[in-house]
Design a protein around this motif. Sequence first.
Motif, PDB file in Angstrom:
ATOM      1  N   ALA A 214       0.834  -1.203   0.000  1.00 42.90           N
ATOM      2  CA  ALA A 214       0.000   0.000   0.000  1.00 42.90           C
ATOM      3  C   ALA A 214       0.870   1.256   0.000  1.00 42.90           C
ATOM      4  O   ALA A 214       0.573   2.245  -0.687  1.00 42.90           O
ATOM      5  N   HIS A 215       1.956   1.208   0.748  1.00 39.40           N
ATOM      6  CA  HIS A 215       2.858   2.356   0.830  1.00 39.40           C
ATOM      7  C   HIS A 215       3.513   2.642  -0.516  1.00 39.40           C
ATOM      8  O   HIS A 215       3.694   3.809  -0.895  1.00 39.40           O
ATOM      9  N   ALA A 216       3.850   1.593  -1.246  1.00 43.50           N
ATOM     10  CA  ALA A 216       4.506   1.761  -2.543  1.00 43.50           C
ATOM     11  C   ALA A 216       3.597   2.441  -3.552  1.00 43.50           C
ATOM     12  O   ALA A 216       4.070   3.043  -4.527  1.00 43.50           O
ATOM     13  N   ALA A 217       2.299   2.359  -3.324  1.00 45.91           N
ATOM     14  CA  ALA A 217       1.336   2.903  -4.288  1.00 45.91           C
ATOM     15  C   ALA A 217       0.930   4.342  -3.991  1.00 45.91           C
ATOM     16  O   ALA A 217       0.168   4.933  -4.749  1.00 45.91           O
ATOM     17  N   THR A 218       1.421   4.901  -2.884  1.00 44.07           N
ATOM     18  CA  THR A 218       1.048   6.264  -2.537  1.00 44.07           C
ATOM     19  C   THR A 218       2.185   7.234  -2.838  1.00 44.07           C
ATOM     20  O   THR A 218       3.359   6.881  -2.724  1.00 44.07           O
ATOM     21  N   SER A 219       1.822   8.440  -3.232  1.00 40.52           N
ATOM     22  CA  SER A 219       2.828   9.476  -3.493  1.00 40.52           C
ATOM     23  C   SER A 219       3.006  10.406  -2.301  1.00 40.52           C
ATOM     24  O   SER A 219       3.911  11.236  -2.286  1.00 40.52           O
ATOM     25  N   ARG A 220       2.146  10.275  -1.296  1.00 39.89           N
ATOM     26  CA  ARG A 220       2.225  11.116  -0.108  1.00 39.89           C
ATOM     27  C   ARG A 220       2.927  10.343   1.002  1.00 39.89           C
ATOM     28  O   ARG A 220       2.294   9.709   1.844  1.00 39.89           O
ATOM     29  N   ARG A 221       4.235  10.386   0.964  1.00 37.48           N
ATOM     30  CA  ARG A 221       5.008   9.623   1.937  1.00 37.48           C
ATOM     31  C   ARG A 221       6.326  10.327   2.210  1.00 37.48           C
ATOM     32  O   ARG A 221       6.853  11.054   1.362  1.00 37.48           O
ATOM     33  N   LEU A 222       6.850  10.088   3.406  1.00 39.95           N
ATOM     34  CA  LEU A 222       8.133  10.667   3.793  1.00 39.95           C
ATOM     35  C   LEU A 222       9.274   9.703   3.486  1.00 39.95           C
ATOM     36  O   LEU A 222      10.378  10.115   3.119  1.00 39.95           O
ATOM     37  N   PHE A 223       9.003   8.401   3.610  1.00 46.74           N
ATOM     38  CA  PHE A 223      10.019   7.373   3.408  1.00 46.74           C
ATOM     39  C   PHE A 223       9.694   6.523   2.188  1.00 46.74           C
ATOM     40  O   PHE A 223       8.524   6.357   1.839  1.00 46.74           O
ATOM     41  N   ARG A 224      10.732   5.982   1.601  1.00 47.87           N
ATOM     42  CA  ARG A 224      10.534   5.123   0.427  1.00 47.87           C
ATOM     43  C   ARG A 224       9.801   3.839   0.804  1.00 47.87           C
ATOM     44  O   ARG A 224       8.961   3.348   0.073  1.00 47.87           O
ATOM     45  N   ALA A 225      10.155   3.262   1.934  1.00 44.03           N
ATOM     46  CA  ALA A 225       9.545   1.997   2.360  1.00 44.03           C
ATOM     47  C   ALA A 225       9.569   1.887   3.881  1.00 44.03           C
ATOM     48  O   ALA A 225      10.220   2.661   4.553  1.00 44.03           O
TER      49      ALA A 225
END
Length: 225
Positions: A214-225
Motif C-alpha cells: 500500500a505504501h509503494a502505491a502512494t505518493s504522499r510519503r516521507l520514506f521510500r519503504a
Amino acid sequence: MPPHPELLLMLLADARLPAAGHTQSGTAEAALAHGLAAAELPGYVSARLASVTCVEAGTAVVARAVLLRSGGTAQLADVAAAWAARTPSPALREAARVQARALLRLADRLWPEAGALQAVRELIRPCRAVVLGAVAAHVGLGAAALARLVGYDDVQTVCAAALKLVPMDPAVVTGWVHDALPDIDQLAATVAELTEPASIPAVGSPQIEAWAQAHAATSRRLFRA
C-alpha cells in the motif's frame, strides 16, 4: 592490521552510513498511516524481528557462509533466490535491492580489493542482506555479530523513523531500542548456525507485506519503504 570487529559493527550500524537507510522506515510509516498506534510500535518491532528481519538476518548469515567456503556467483545466486522466495512483497524486495546498490557502492569504495564482493557484483540486482553477508565475509565479522547487526539496524530504522512521523519523546523511543536488545540476541541465536540457502527461515508477515504494498502505491510519503 584489520579493524577490530566491534569497531566495524559500529561503522556498519551507524545511521550516517551512506547506504540509503535514511530513506527507510521499516514499513512503520505505512503501518502508522493504516491505523497502528504509536504506542504499539514496540510490538511492531518485535513482530518484524520474528518475521521479515529474521529472513534478512538468515540470508546475510548464509551468504557469508557460502562465500567463506569459496562459493562463487552461482551459489550466491541460490541464496538470493531463497531470500526472494521468502520475501513475497515486491515492494520489500525492491527496497532491499535499492539499499543493496547503495551499500555495494560504499563497500567498493572502502574495500576495492574484496574478492567476496566480486561474486555479489556479478549478481543481477542482489538484495541488501547478500551484500552485508559479503562484507562480513571480507572483514572477518562473525555470523552472530552479523545477525545482530541486521536486527539492530532494523530496530533503529523503525524507531528513528517514528520520531519523524509522530510527536514523541526521544528518550521513550531509545527505551524501545533498549528493550528490543534481548529479541535481537534471540534472533542472532536463531540464525547464526545457518549455512545453506534452504535453511534460511521462511517466516512471513502478511500484514507488514500488505502495508508495504500500500505504501509503494502512494505518493504522499516521507520514506521510500
